[in-house]
Design an enzyme around this catalytic site. Structure first.
Site: not given
Ligand code: ADP
Ligand code: MG
Length: 635
Positions: A27, A95, A194, A216
């Protein structure tokens, strides 16, 4: 219904092949990159591919890269740290630029996040004096992630991967993703969407048929996809989202709250307002991100924040935090609502809601969504790993030779520009891919030896109102009378959603083709706008199309008369010739200037009637020539 497994010759898994090399699922996220491997037929696990700030192994590799002056990349947490000290050397959210071209520089929502350049007609990014393409930067992330993952794999790895992309990614963005994998030395077995990957991770392909909604909410983006699963095959029914809405916005909203609180604290004790530097703001944002994540599991946080080297004390409760982010969560619900109404589906028709993205860990998100849909979302698989896990399962299915068909739909119709600027749709919107569809065309003019093929995307009736994807020419058509040659134009869209168009003249077999790499991307908002404008303009568009068709008819009639006059004008008296020339110029004027298709149609009809005598005379002449020198018995 479960998928039917088909073993191709030579690919049948036999016991001694159990230890074969493994394909991984990746991913490649805007905020984080995750790699997973299948551990059984229906289970996958994410691999630890980074070391976080607390020096603990982590499954998330921040999609952040820092470059030194020589262009050496440093990926992940160390790069994230440098955001505080040397922000000009760091690039994140690359991205968002995948598949974008130089033309997009002005349109990219440039919150001075990137330092963009145009070089050789390509879009490039400047980081710490290095000029790089988004493809190169992504490849550095992929390489780091894959290298870290391989150190933990017991079995062999051969670089085979399945990579996920957002459902709304267009051909250009998909091709760019594949190229960056190639540059990282990886071999992409397939790109999958995704939301589809998330559904696979939950094993929904073996569950009941029906509609599933994938919600998502990542770091910087929000995507909703409505999937329909039938006989183990997923179709993306509708997508929606917001490219600039995600967990980062929660961090910003919280930072704004603390800043206001700080200013009112200062006002209370009669102090002047402070000047907040951009460094202060960056530090504050990384703190609010940590606070936000802490509040997902705790009711209250006590913190000390630093402004202008002064410490200030703050307390924030989960309730207050919820109040601050409520409008943002509300926005995501409105988008869900929009997607459902676009697809004409009622909330109650949704079988399951699947939670994807780190920001779905925020309790308010879950509460609001449960209330909206009247059921709790599926969230037992780690929401930031679920996409990679689905990709890993698909990677395993593909290497084992199991025919786990994943199908997607094309989001907008694909077609060609035909005479009069009309758009002829070849592959209608929402067709399953992979798909091959063809249509026959012919030449319009006598002796025409080349045909220009203009590929367009969109729902509008006229080619210029749609998005131009590619243009190429089929030349070397043998000269024939108009309408005699047969040119078959074939559209092929592969499993990754990449389009190639070919044109073949059937007599000679001459061929021309293009792989479509549109020069700019389409995001889900643009796509929604295109669909909306096609609905709003449907009636006007149809009128324009019919008018264009009438004009093409008139042109055809005029060309036919021209040809007849060139060959047989001696069959006419000077008066007749004059009146035919007059008829010609009247119809030509009318077809060029009239906006009324009935008027043109009537004129064409009357033109045909008034030129009929000439056609009759030519026919008689032809018969006469054919019969000349033949006896009655021969006939
Ligand atoms: P992407 O798909 O954009 O790469 P992710 O799915 O990894 O991103 O999500 C990242 C986001 O999730 C960030 O804004 C991060 O702060 C938030 N995040 C991760 N863990 C937590 C949590 N426990 N509580 C709230 N937000 C969270
Ligand atoms: Mg993502």
């Amino acid at each position: 219904m479960a998928l039917i497994q088909i073993h191709e010759p030579g690919k049948t898994p036999t016991p001694h092949e159990q230890n074969e090399t493994k394909a991984l699922g990746i991913d490649l996220g805007t905020t984080n990159t995750v790699i997973a491997t299948a551990i059984s037929e229906d289970k996958a696990k994410a691999l630890a591919i980074s070391v976080n700030a607390l020096r603990e192994p982590s499954n998330l590799l921040p999609s952040v890269v820092a470059y030194d002056e020589k262009g050496n990349p440093l990926v992940g947490h160390p790069a994230t740290h440098m955001l505080k000290t040397r922000p000009h050397a760091v690039i994140s959210s690359i991205k968002r630029l995948m598949g974008k071209s130089a033309k997009d520089i002005s349109t990219i929502n440039n919150q001075s996040q990137y330092n963009l350049r145009e070089e050789d007609n390509n879009l490039k990014v400047e980081v710490n004096g290095n000029i790089l393409t988004p493809i190169e930067i992504s490849s550095h992330i992929l390489k780091e992630a894959y290298t870290s993952a391989s150190s933990q794999m017991v079995g062999g790895l051969n670089g085979d991967v399945v990579i996920t992309v957002p459902a709304y990614f267009d051909e250009a963005s998909r091709i760019a993703t594949k190229q960056s994998a190639k540059l990282a030395g990886l071999n992409v077995l397939r790109l999958i969407n995704e939301p589809t990957a998330a559904a696979l991770a939950y094993g929904l392909d073996s569950k009941a048929e029906g509609l599933y909604l994938v919600y998502d909410l990542g770091g910087g983006t929000f995507d909703v996809s409505l999937l329909y699963m039938e006989k183990g095959i997923f179709q993306v029914k509708a997508t929606g989202g917001n490219n600039t809405l995600g967990g980062d916005d929660f961090d910003h909203a919280l930072a704004r709250y603390f800043l206001e609180e700080r200013q009112s604290q200062l006002a209370e004790i009669g102090k002047d307002q402070e000047n907040i530097t951009s460094d202060d703001l960056k530090k504050l944002l990384s703190t609010t991100k940590a606070i936000k994540e802490y509040l997902s599991d705790n009711a209250q946080a006590n913190i000390k924040l630093e402004f202008n080297n002064n410490l200030s004390k703050h307390v924030i409760t989960k309730d207050k935090f919820n109040e601050i982010i409520a409008p943002l969560v509300e926005k995501t619900l409105e988008i869900c609502d929009q997607v459902l109404s676009d697809a004409q589906v009622d909330e109650s028709a949704i079988k399951e809601i699947i939670f994807v993205g780190g920001s779905t860990r925020v309790p308010l998100v879950k509460e609001q969504l449960s209330e909206f849909f009247g059921k709790a979302p599926l969230s037992n698989i780690n929401p930031d790993e679920v996409v990679a896990c689905g990709a890993a399962l698909q990677a395993q299915a593909l290497t084992n030779g199991s025919n786990n068909v994943l199908m997607d739909l094309i989001p907008l119709s694909l077609g060609l520009e035909t005479m009069g600027g009309i758009c002829e749709k070849i592959v209608p919107r929402n067709t399953n891919i992979p798909v091959t569809m063809a249509q026959e065309f012919t030449t319009y003019e006598d002796g025409q030896t080349a045909m220009s093929i203009h590929v367009v995307q969109g729902e509008r009736e006229m080619a210029t109102q749609n998005r131009s994807l590619a243009q190429f020419t089929l030349s070397g058509i043998p000269p024939m009378v108009a309408g005699a040659s047969r040119i078959r134009v074939t559209f092929h869209i592969d499993a990754d959603g990449i389009l190639s168009v070919s044109a073949t003249e059937s007599l000679t077999g001459i061929q021309a083709q293009v792989e479509v790499k549109p020069s700019y991307g389409l995001d889900e908002i643009q796509m929604a706008t295109m669909l909306k404008s096609s609905q709003e303009n449907a009636q006007d568009d149809m009128i324009t199309r019919l008018l264009a068709e009438s004009k093409v008819e008139a042109m055809r009639a005029l060309l036919a008369l021209d040809k007849a006059l060139a060959e047989d004008s001696q069959l006419l008296t000077p008066d007749e010739l004059q009146s035919l020339n007059h008829l010609k110029s009247t119809l030509k004027d009318l077809s060029e200037n009239s906006k009324d298709r009935t008027e043109i149609n009537t004129a064409v009809k009357s033109f045909d009637d008034k030129t009929k005598f000439f056609a009759q005379r030519r026919m008689d002449k032809a018969m006469h020539t054919a019969l000349e020198g033949k006896k009655v018995d021969d006939v």
